[in-house]
Design an enzyme around this catalytic site. Structure first.
Site, PDB file in Angstrom:
ATOM      1  N   ASN A   1       0.831  -0.817   0.150  1.00  0.00           N
ATOM      2  CA  ASN A   1      -0.335   0.082  -0.181  1.00  0.00           C
ATOM      3  C   ASN A   1       1.198   1.514  -0.245  1.00  0.00           C
ATOM      4  O   ASN A   1       0.687   2.465  -0.884  1.00  0.00           O
ATOM      5  CB  ASN A   1      -1.381   0.374   1.173  1.00  0.00           C
ATOM      6  CG  ASN A   1      -1.911  -1.290   1.244  1.00  0.00           C
ATOM      7  OD1 ASN A   1      -1.864  -2.117  -0.274  1.00  0.00           O
ATOM      8  ND2 ASN A   1      -2.606  -1.315   2.247  1.00  0.00           N
TER       9      ASN A   1
ATOM     10  N   THR B   1     -15.557  38.343 -30.842  1.00  0.00           N
ATOM     11  CA  THR B   1     -16.415  38.097 -30.059  1.00  0.00           C
ATOM     12  C   THR B   1     -17.844  37.264 -30.667  1.00  0.00           C
ATOM     13  O   THR B   1     -18.015  37.513 -31.681  1.00  0.00           O
ATOM     14  CB  THR B   1     -16.690  38.826 -28.792  1.00  0.00           C
ATOM     15  OG1 THR B   1     -17.322  40.075 -30.026  1.00  0.00           O
ATOM     16  CG2 THR B   1     -14.902  39.641 -28.421  1.00  0.00           C
ATOM     17  N   HIS B   2     -17.817  36.147 -29.989  1.00  0.00           N
ATOM     18  CA  HIS B   2     -18.721  35.083 -30.629  1.00  0.00           C
ATOM     19  C   HIS B   2     -18.536  34.857 -31.829  1.00  0.00           C
ATOM     20  O   HIS B   2     -19.400  34.438 -32.901  1.00  0.00           O
ATOM     21  CB  HIS B   2     -20.633  36.699 -30.560  1.00  0.00           C
ATOM     22  CG  HIS B   2     -20.925  36.908 -29.280  1.00  0.00           C
ATOM     23  ND1 HIS B   2     -21.454  36.268 -28.707  1.00  0.00           N
ATOM     24  CD2 HIS B   2     -20.277  38.087 -28.873  1.00  0.00           C
ATOM     25  CE1 HIS B   2     -21.385  37.621 -27.317  1.00  0.00           C
ATOM     26  NE2 HIS B   2     -21.152  38.473 -27.626  1.00  0.00           N
TER      27      HIS B   2
ATOM     28  N   SER C   1      -7.559  12.174 -48.642  1.00  0.00           N
ATOM     29  CA  SER C   1      -9.325  11.782 -48.693  1.00  0.00           C
ATOM     30  C   SER C   1      -9.196  10.526 -49.074  1.00  0.00           C
ATOM     31  O   SER C   1      -8.175  11.104 -50.428  1.00  0.00           O
ATOM     32  CB  SER C   1     -10.670  12.895 -49.514  1.00  0.00           C
ATOM     33  OG  SER C   1     -11.385  12.085 -49.538  1.00  0.00           O
TER      34      SER C   1
ATOM     35  N   LYS D   1      -8.724  16.852 -51.958  1.00  0.00           N
ATOM     36  CA  LYS D   1      -9.114  17.148 -50.216  1.00  0.00           C
ATOM     37  C   LYS D   1      -7.701  17.403 -49.311  1.00  0.00           C
ATOM     38  O   LYS D   1      -6.825  16.670 -49.585  1.00  0.00           O
ATOM     39  CB  LYS D   1      -9.964  16.856 -49.442  1.00  0.00           C
ATOM     40  CG  LYS D   1     -11.492  16.544 -49.953  1.00  0.00           C
ATOM     41  CD  LYS D   1     -12.210  17.366 -49.402  1.00  0.00           C
ATOM     42  CE  LYS D   1     -12.599  16.699 -47.607  1.00  0.00           C
ATOM     43  NZ  LYS D   1     -13.333  17.782 -46.974  1.00  0.00           N
TER      44      LYS D   1
ATOM     45  N   ASN E   1      -7.136  17.656 -45.087  1.00  0.00           N
ATOM     46  CA  ASN E   1      -7.170  17.725 -44.081  1.00  0.00           C
ATOM     47  C   ASN E   1      -6.272  17.963 -42.469  1.00  0.00           C
ATOM     48  O   ASN E   1      -5.604  17.483 -42.507  1.00  0.00           O
ATOM     49  CB  ASN E   1      -8.136  16.460 -44.005  1.00  0.00           C
ATOM     50  CG  ASN E   1      -9.451  16.360 -44.846  1.00  0.00           C
ATOM     51  OD1 ASN E   1      -9.855  17.076 -45.468  1.00  0.00           O
ATOM     52  ND2 ASN E   1      -9.954  15.047 -44.956  1.00  0.00           N
TER      53      ASN E   1
ATOM     54  N   GLU F   1      -7.918  18.245 -35.084  1.00  0.00           N
ATOM     55  CA  GLU F   1      -9.197  17.135 -35.225  1.00  0.00           C
ATOM     56  C   GLU F   1      -8.812  16.378 -34.223  1.00  0.00           C
ATOM     57  O   GLU F   1      -9.833  16.099 -32.964  1.00  0.00           O
ATOM     58  CB  GLU F   1      -9.571  16.780 -36.451  1.00  0.00           C
ATOM     59  CG  GLU F   1     -10.316  18.022 -37.663  1.00  0.00           C
ATOM     60  CD  GLU F   1     -11.055  17.874 -38.208  1.00  0.00           C
ATOM     61  OE1 GLU F   1     -11.290  18.225 -39.358  1.00  0.00           O
ATOM     62  OE2 GLU F   1     -10.704  16.012 -38.811  1.00  0.00           O
TER      63      GLU F   1
ATOM     64  N   TYR G   1      -6.807   2.238   2.851  1.00  0.00           N
ATOM     65  CA  TYR G   1      -5.838   1.558   1.095  1.00  0.00           C
ATOM     66  C   TYR G   1      -7.169   0.960   0.796  1.00  0.00           C
ATOM     67  O   TYR G   1      -7.569   0.265   1.629  1.00  0.00           O
ATOM     68  CB  TYR G   1      -5.448   1.388   1.044  1.00  0.00           C
ATOM     69  CG  TYR G   1      -4.943  -0.073  -0.837  1.00  0.00           C
ATOM     70  CD1 TYR G   1      -4.434   0.910  -1.082  1.00  0.00           C
ATOM     71  CD2 TYR G   1      -5.099  -1.084  -0.615  1.00  0.00           C
ATOM     72  CE1 TYR G   1      -4.200   0.264  -2.421  1.00  0.00           C
ATOM     73  CE2 TYR G   1      -5.662  -1.502  -1.877  1.00  0.00           C
ATOM     74  CZ  TYR G   1      -4.892  -0.939  -2.565  1.00  0.00           C
ATOM     75  OH  TYR G   1      -4.824  -2.170  -4.147  1.00  0.00           O
TER      76      TYR G   1
ATOM     77  N   GLN H   1      -6.543   1.221  -7.247  1.00  0.00           N
ATOM     78  CA  GLN H   1      -5.487   0.219  -9.078  1.00  0.00           C
ATOM     79  C   GLN H   1      -6.113   0.854 -10.433  1.00  0.00           C
ATOM     80  O   GLN H   1      -5.555   0.821 -10.558  1.00  0.00           O
ATOM     81  CB  GLN H   1      -6.313  -0.906  -8.551  1.00  0.00           C
ATOM     82  CG  GLN H   1      -5.192  -1.836  -9.360  1.00  0.00           C
ATOM     83  CD  GLN H   1      -5.115  -3.148  -8.954  1.00  0.00           C
ATOM     84  OE1 GLN H   1      -3.888  -3.995  -8.411  1.00  0.00           O
ATOM     85  NE2 GLN H   1      -5.892  -4.000  -9.782  1.00  0.00           N
TER      86      GLN H   1
ATOM     87  N   LYS I   1      -4.845   3.649 -12.156  1.00  0.00           N
ATOM     88  CA  LYS I   1      -3.466   3.689 -12.823  1.00  0.00           C
ATOM     89  C   LYS I   1      -3.285   3.524 -14.547  1.00  0.00           C
ATOM     90  O   LYS I   1      -3.261   4.576 -15.339  1.00  0.00           O
ATOM     91  CB  LYS I   1      -2.683   2.276 -13.190  1.00  0.00           C
ATOM     92  CG  LYS I   1      -1.957   2.826 -11.597  1.00  0.00           C
ATOM     93  CD  LYS I   1      -0.826   1.206 -10.967  1.00  0.00           C
ATOM     94  CE  LYS I   1      -0.715   1.799  -9.007  1.00  0.00           C
ATOM     95  NZ  LYS I   1      -2.189   1.811  -8.709  1.00  0.00           N
TER      96      LYS I   1
HETATM   97  N1  ARG Z   1      -1.561  -3.455  -7.410  1.00  0.00           N
HETATM   98  C1  ARG Z   1      -2.202  -2.607  -6.060  1.00  0.00           C
HETATM   99  C2  ARG Z   1      -2.060  -0.847  -6.424  1.00  0.00           C
HETATM  100  O1  ARG Z   1      -2.150  -1.014  -7.703  1.00  0.00           O
HETATM  101  C3  ARG Z   1      -1.036  -2.631  -5.053  1.00  0.00           C
HETATM  102  C4  ARG Z   1      -1.170  -3.275  -3.804  1.00  0.00           C
HETATM  103  C5  ARG Z   1      -2.009  -3.921  -3.389  1.00  0.00           C
HETATM  104  N2  ARG Z   1      -2.331  -3.835  -2.385  1.00  0.00           N
HETATM  105  C6  ARG Z   1      -3.319  -4.712  -2.003  1.00  0.00           C
HETATM  106  N3  ARG Z   1      -3.549  -4.445  -0.646  1.00  0.00           N
HETATM  107  N4  ARG Z   1      -4.234  -5.031  -2.590  1.00  0.00           N
HETATM  108  O2  ARG Z   1      -3.589  -0.158  -5.735  1.00  0.00           O
END
Ligand code: ARG
Length: 459
Positions: free
Chosen positions: A110, A155-156, A277, A283, A285, A290, A317, A322, A325
């Site tokens: 953690n 403006t606008h 295109s 074209k 583009n 975009e 925690y 998780q 990520k």
């Molecule tokens: N893969 C976990 C995360 O990204 C790591 C921490 C895991 N801790 C636990 N108590 N299961 O949060």
């Protein structure tokens, strides 16, 4: 299936459960940070006498070999480990034997993952700031070249008053400058080290958390162990800052798409940054602009997603975290790609100065200046506004611009007008008379460029 926690279980984890729970597919992205954290932790444990010097040496050399083996392609990070933390620890034990089992003393995944994420965010923030600096350098170059390139300000999306290209682009300079400062702010705020917080309640080992923090270049340790493992504010702040960057990029892209349209033709996107295109041979583009505009949504999505994930979590925690990520990594990669490509597109953009200037001259962008002329000759502003409104109506009827009227026509509408009205409503006068700091007048613009160059040198 290599797990760190099999002891109290009587059955193998269900395969689907294992896969659902595992994070190695994505948390391998901060594998360097994970090793960096483990190295600092090991040094601290040894300094505190929790590991012997020999154990420290063995663990450190094992960790460094894992690092170089992965970086140089001799060791593959595979899905047979639950997460990157398990991968590193299991590999260490394979290499150095039982001593490797001591690495996790006084540590939990953690506080480990909280550290890894902070180290990763801190590093990426530095890279994004560097990319933004390149963008700012491109912007200042355009500003310097176009102090007297006149164009309509809107403006606008209706023509309002004449400005210059330097002034228009300068607005974006300010936005991206704030974006960089925001990244600095959040880095300063998050720069405390969670390692040593354990699972949630610290540890009973005599850890030196100040030392660990110092080794990892933090300002100091976090000072509440529950907050340390439960905090993802810095991820939210990062995603908010990234969302703002994307919003700014998207607005600029929108303008470039409009300026590049057949109707406007203020700019032409370089061939290297345009696409064709499959059916329409004529074209060219603005796909890159975009796409940058389009990718804004996924970065906003990441912010909303993590805010929603965090909103119901009790301390400390929870595995929900998780989920921070993949979306953070994706948002970071998206922003880095977009800033780099946008800078390239901008750097090679061709500006059609004449078209911009012509456009600034029609559409009554000098109407305010004509009103100001009357005010300078003693007419109250509200009355002047009314008189010029009539003048514009007359011009529309006669299909003329203000400066195309004869003096008689001017005087029919108000006897206050004299010969010098022509100079007063010329494009150059309209811009040049706006001399206060922040306005498009050339002297004000030069001063802004000077100040912003100092900012770039010092940051
Ligand atoms: N893969 C976990 C995360 O990204 C790591 C921490 C895991 N801790 C636990 N108590 N299961 O949060």
């Amino acid at each position: 299936m290599a797990q760190l926690w099999g002891g109290r279980f009587t059955k193998e984890t269900d395969k689907l459960v294992y896969n659902f729970n595992a994070s190695i597919a994505f948390d391998q992205k901060f594998f360097k940070q994970d090793i960096e954290g483990s190295i600092a932790h090991t040094k601290m444990l040894s300094k505190q006498g929790i590991l012997t010097a020999a154990e420290e040496t063995a663990i450190l050399s094992g960790l460094e070999k894992i690092l170089s083996d992965v970086v140089e392609g001799r060791l593959e990070i595979t899905n047979e480990y639950e997460d990157i933390h398990s991968f590193v620890e299991a590999n260490l034990i394979d290499r150095i034997g039982d001593t490797g089992k001591k690495l996790h003393t006084g540590r939990s995944r953690n506080d480990q993952v909280a550290l890894d994420m902070k180290l990763y965010v801190r590093q990426e923030t530095i890279e994004i700031r560097a990319l933004l600096k390149e963008l700012l350098e491109t912007l200042i170059k355009i500003m310097e070249e176009h102090i007297t390139t006149y164009m309509p300000g809107f403006t606008h999306l209706q023509k309002a008053q004449p400005v210059t290209l330097a002034h228009h682009v300068g607005a974006y300079f300010e936005m991206f400058k704030r974006d960089r400062l925001r990244l600095e702010d959040l880095c300063a705020r998050m720069n405390t080290c969670p390692l040593g917080s354990g699972a949630l309640a610290g540890t009973t080992y005599p850890l030196d958390r100040d030392y660990t923090a110092q080794l990892l270049h933090f300002d100091g340790p976090t000072i509440n162990s529950m907050d340390s493992v439960a905090d993802r504010d810095y991820v939210i702040e990062l995603l908010s800052a990234l969302s703002t960057i994307m919003m700014h990029l998207s607005r600029f892209c929108e303008e470039i798409i409009i300026w590049n349209s057949n109707e406007y033709q203020f700019v032409e996107i370089d061939d290297a940054y345009s696409t064709g295109s499959s059916i329409m041979p004529q074209k060219k583009n603005p796909d890159i602009a975009e796409l940058v505009r389009g990718k804004t949504g996924r970065v906003y999505g990441a912010l909303i997603s993590i805010l929603t994930t965090m909103k119901g979590l009790p301390l400390a925690y929870n595995k929900d975290m998780q989920e921070d990520k993949e979306l953070t990594f994706d948002a970071i990669d998206t922003v880095k790609g977009c800033v780099a490509l946008f800078t390239g597109m901008l750097d090679t953009l061709h500006f059609h100065k004449d078209t911009m200037q012509k456009s600034a001259m029609n559409g009554f962008t000098n109407a305010t200046d004509a009103a100001d002329y009357l005010v300078n000759h003693g007419v109250a502003f509200r009355d002047a506004h009314g008189i010029i409104g009539k003048l514009v109506l007359y011009c529309i009827d006669k299909k003329k611009s203000i400066d195309e009227l004869s003096l008689e026509e001017f005087q029919q509408i108000s006897p206050v007008f004299e010969k010098d009205i022509y100079e007063a409503v010329s494009l150059e006068t309209c811009v040049n008379k706006r001399t206060t700091i922040g306005a498009p007048g050339p002297d004000a613009m030069r001063e802004v460029i000077r100040l912003n160059k100092i900012y770039l040198e010092q940051s």
